[in-house]
Design a protein around this motif. Structure first.
Motif, PDB file in Angstrom:
ATOM      1  N   PRO A  24      -4.419   0.863   9.391  1.00  0.00           N
ATOM      2  CA  PRO A  24      -5.268  -0.213   9.922  1.00  0.00           C
ATOM      3  C   PRO A  24      -5.131  -1.517   9.130  1.00  0.00           C
ATOM      4  N   TYR A  29      -7.657   0.797   4.084  1.00  0.00           N
ATOM      5  CA  TYR A  29      -7.452   1.998   4.917  1.00  0.00           C
ATOM      6  C   TYR A  29      -5.974   2.407   4.910  1.00  0.00           C
ATOM      7  N   TRP A  33      -5.623   6.267  11.317  1.00  0.00           N
ATOM      8  CA  TRP A  33      -6.909   6.503  11.973  1.00  0.00           C
ATOM      9  C   TRP A  33      -6.666   6.719  13.466  1.00  0.00           C
ATOM     10  N   TRP A  35      -8.509   6.342  16.653  1.00  0.00           N
ATOM     11  CA  TRP A  35      -8.571   5.385  17.776  1.00  0.00           C
ATOM     12  C   TRP A  35      -7.852   4.092  17.430  1.00  0.00           C
ATOM     13  N   ASP A  36      -7.731   3.795  16.138  1.00  0.00           N
ATOM     14  CA  ASP A  36      -6.916   2.637  15.745  1.00  0.00           C
ATOM     15  C   ASP A  36      -5.489   2.805  16.269  1.00  0.00           C
ATOM     16  N   TYR A  81      -8.975   5.306  -1.285  1.00  0.00           N
ATOM     17  CA  TYR A  81      -9.938   5.506  -0.197  1.00  0.00           C
ATOM     18  C   TYR A  81     -10.841   6.696  -0.518  1.00  0.00           C
ATOM     19  N   GLN A 101     -12.920  11.029  16.641  1.00  0.00           N
ATOM     20  CA  GLN A 101     -13.236   9.613  16.917  1.00  0.00           C
ATOM     21  C   GLN A 101     -13.163   9.364  18.420  1.00  0.00           C
ATOM     22  N   GLY A 158     -17.076   5.603  15.596  1.00  0.00           N
ATOM     23  CA  GLY A 158     -16.284   4.425  15.260  1.00  0.00           C
ATOM     24  C   GLY A 158     -17.172   3.241  14.920  1.00  0.00           C
ATOM     25  N   ASP A 160     -19.719   2.894  12.560  1.00  0.00           N
ATOM     26  CA  ASP A 160     -20.269   3.677  11.447  1.00  0.00           C
ATOM     27  C   ASP A 160     -21.750   3.459  11.110  1.00  0.00           C
ATOM     28  N   ARG A 193     -20.746  -4.139   4.132  1.00  0.00           N
ATOM     29  CA  ARG A 193     -20.388  -2.734   4.347  1.00  0.00           C
ATOM     30  C   ARG A 193     -21.661  -1.893   4.481  1.00  0.00           C
ATOM     31  N   TYR A 343     -20.913  -5.266   9.059  1.00  0.00           N
ATOM     32  CA  TYR A 343     -20.133  -4.210   9.702  1.00  0.00           C
ATOM     33  C   TYR A 343     -20.522  -4.004  11.164  1.00  0.00           C
ATOM     34  N   TRP A 344     -21.135  -2.896  11.516  1.00  0.00           N
ATOM     35  CA  TRP A 344     -21.447  -2.641  12.934  1.00  0.00           C
ATOM     36  C   TRP A 344     -22.909  -2.975  13.258  1.00  0.00           C
ATOM     37  N   PHE A 402      -5.467  -7.330  10.049  1.00  0.00           N
ATOM     38  CA  PHE A 402      -5.948  -6.070  10.587  1.00  0.00           C
ATOM     39  C   PHE A 402      -5.181  -5.658  11.842  1.00  0.00           C
ATOM     40  N   TRP A 404      -5.493  -3.330  14.455  1.00  0.00           N
ATOM     41  CA  TRP A 404      -5.932  -3.240  15.852  1.00  0.00           C
ATOM     42  C   TRP A 404      -6.417  -4.586  16.375  1.00  0.00           C
TER      43      TRP A 404
HETATM   44  C1  9YW Z   1     -14.529   3.773   7.103  1.00  0.00           C
HETATM   45  C2  9YW Z   1     -10.278   2.078  10.563  1.00  0.00           C
HETATM   46  C3  9YW Z   1     -11.735   2.477  10.723  1.00  0.00           C
HETATM   47  C4  9YW Z   1     -12.208   2.429  12.179  1.00  0.00           C
HETATM   48  C5  9YW Z   1     -13.727   2.602  12.292  1.00  0.00           C
HETATM   49  C6  9YW Z   1     -14.407   1.615  11.360  1.00  0.00           C
HETATM   50  C7  9YW Z   1     -13.904   1.822   9.934  1.00  0.00           C
HETATM   51  C8  9YW Z   1     -13.625   3.570   8.247  1.00  0.00           C
HETATM   52  O1  9YW Z   1     -12.499   1.606   9.911  1.00  0.00           O
HETATM   53  O2  9YW Z   1     -14.236   3.095   9.451  1.00  0.00           O
HETATM   54  O3  9YW Z   1     -14.118   4.305   6.073  1.00  0.00           O
HETATM   55  O4  9YW Z   1     -15.674   3.373   7.194  1.00  0.00           O
HETATM   56  O5  9YW Z   1     -15.792   1.717  11.431  1.00  0.00           O
HETATM   57  O6  9YW Z   1     -14.135   2.420  13.626  1.00  0.00           O
HETATM   58  O7  9YW Z   1     -11.555   3.422  12.922  1.00  0.00           O
HETATM   59  O8  9YW Z   1     -10.070   0.795  11.075  1.00  0.00           O
END
Ligand code: 9YW
Length: 414
Positions: A24, A29, A33, A35-36, A81, A101, A158, A160, A193, A343-344, A402, A404
């Motif tokens: 990613p 990362y 991953w 869905w990425d 990581y 995911q 996804g 988080d 985060r 973040y989300w 990034f 995606w």
């Molecule tokens: C983490 C890789 C991932 C995405 C997730 C995103 C984040 C990873 O990054 O999660 O360690 O928190 O929330 O949707 O797949 O881009």
């Protein structure tokens, strides 16, 4: 500008390419991953369609015998990581995580093959593999046969640290977890985060599932966190429908029928998650049987499935009414828990925008779809290829260069 954006996006996909899979972003990362990768393939198809298919094939080479496709494949050791392979301890030939995911693979494969029909023969094994994953969802994540599947860990969504999980997350304890050091906060601003309390709960769930030796048929009932996310289910429904079309075109009638049956069950059950008051779908907490009173991009993303036309029109209006300069906020200002940079819990994510725009366009909401696309490209123009963006001032946040995000730009510009 458009040409420069396209060239920059391709450069990022190449920089993050590790041969048979794409990270990613480097640093934050360093693995593959789920869905990425599937969404990354959509970007790669614009300059190398066979390489795009490899991206999905590599992911499915690590599918578990039960059908689950893990959310991370740890191809190479990298202690940058957390939580790494030792924490998951899934005992796979190549280490993986033990949760999954959003299943975008069926959708991505269809789109890839639509533009590259010469790859159809090579893709045939994937149709059976993706169907097995879809069956696994219904078998293990919908034990009550409701038609909709649950996530058992926020990472599976996804999204988080979405506000959507705050209430069900209260039921996840934090006691007894092994001491750990986070790595994400060394790469990205901790204020953007998830919190330490959220990480403690994420890890408690991982340890709970690990104690059950990752027997995926036991984990749903063993989890204090069971949430039916409408966006996640919309992705599964759309993937089932798209994969059914791919299977039918290959003469795989049985696989096509299986996917259609699963999609129909989901579509029949989705309306129960609709909220007239919020003008969108909401998550269902299986622990209480109640809808979670938190409007989020997960509920808007439901338009990715063929939902009723009046619901799609209302979702278009709800997005239009978001009081932000940029669309689509993961949570809108004024809703509980909103945080523009965390973040989300507020920021815009281009993958979600892409799927929302696609769904709106298919539902005939062209103007709304175009607005989401325009907002996305404006963010790139202003702030580059970031992981996510502040919906108010457009600041680029999280990891840079990034993958995606770059892939989605190639799709938006196509
Ligand atoms: C983490 C890789 C991932 C995405 C997730 C995103 C984040 C990873 O990054 O999660 O360690 O928190 O929330 O949707 O797949 O881009």
């Amino acid at each position: 500008m458009t040409d420069a954006q396209r060239t920059a996006a391709i450069d990022i996909l190449k920089i993050n390419d590790r041969g048979s899979y794409t990270v990613p972003t480097s640093g934050l990362y360093p693995f593959q991953w789920n869905w990425d990768s599937c969404l990354t393939a959509l970007g790669q198809r614009h300059f190398d369609a066979p390489r795009a298919l490899t991206e999905i094939e590599t992911l499915f080479a690590h599918q578990w015998p039960c059908g689950m496709v893990p959310h991370i494949v740890f191809h190479q050791l990298d202690d940058g990581y957390f939580p790494g392979p030792d924490v998951w301890d899934c005992r796979r030939p190549v280490p993986t995580s033990g949760i999954t995911q959003p299943p975008v693979a069926g959708f991505a494969l269809r789109r890839l093959l639509d533009g590259a029909p010469d790859l159809r023969d090579r893709a045939r094994p994937l149709v059976a593999q993706i169907t097995a994953w879809h069956r696994w969802f219904h078998a293990t994540r919908d034990p009550g046969d409701t038609g909709l599947v649950a996530i058992i860990h926020p990472w599976e969504s996804g999204r988080d640290n979405s506000v959507d999980w705050d209430i069900p997350f209260q039921r996840v304890p934090t006691d007894g977890i092994a001491p750990y050091t986070r790595r994400d906060t060394q790469h990205a601003n901790p204020a953007h985060r998830p919190t330490k309390d959220q990480y403690d709960r994420y890890i408690w769930l991982v340890e709970r599932f690990r104690k059950l030796n990752w027997q995926t048929d036991l984990l749903h009932d063993a989890s204090p966190f069971q949430v039916v996310d409408p966006g996640f289910n919309a992705i599964l429904i759309r993937s089932c429908l798209d994969l059914a079309d791919v299977a039918a075109a290959m003469g795989e009638d049985d696989l096509a029928a299986q996917n259609r049956t699963m999609a129909e069950a989901g579509l029949a059950a989705l309306p129960a998650l609709w909220s007239e008051a919020h003008g969108q779908y909401l998550c269902l907490d299986r622990g209480t049987g109640q809808l979670i009173d938190s409007p989020s991009s997960g509920g808007l993303l439901t338009v990715f499935a063929p939902i009723p036309a009046d619901h799609a029109a209302t979702i278009a209006a709800t997005i239009d009414a978001q009081p932000t300069r940029y669309r689509v906020a993961s949570h809108a200002p004024g809703t509980p828990g909103f945080d523009a940079k965390r973040y989300w819990r507020g920021p815009v994510w281009l993958v979600v925008n892409y799927m929302i725009a696609d769904g709106l366009a298919r539902a005939g909401q062209k103007e709304a779809a175009d607005q989401v696309t325009a907002s996305s490209l404006e963010l790139i123009h202003q702030s580059g290829f970031a992981e996510y963006y502040d919906p108010l001032d457009g600041e680029g946040l999280g990891g840079g260069q990034f993958t995606w995000t770059a892939a989605m730009v190639l799709e938006f510009l196509a």
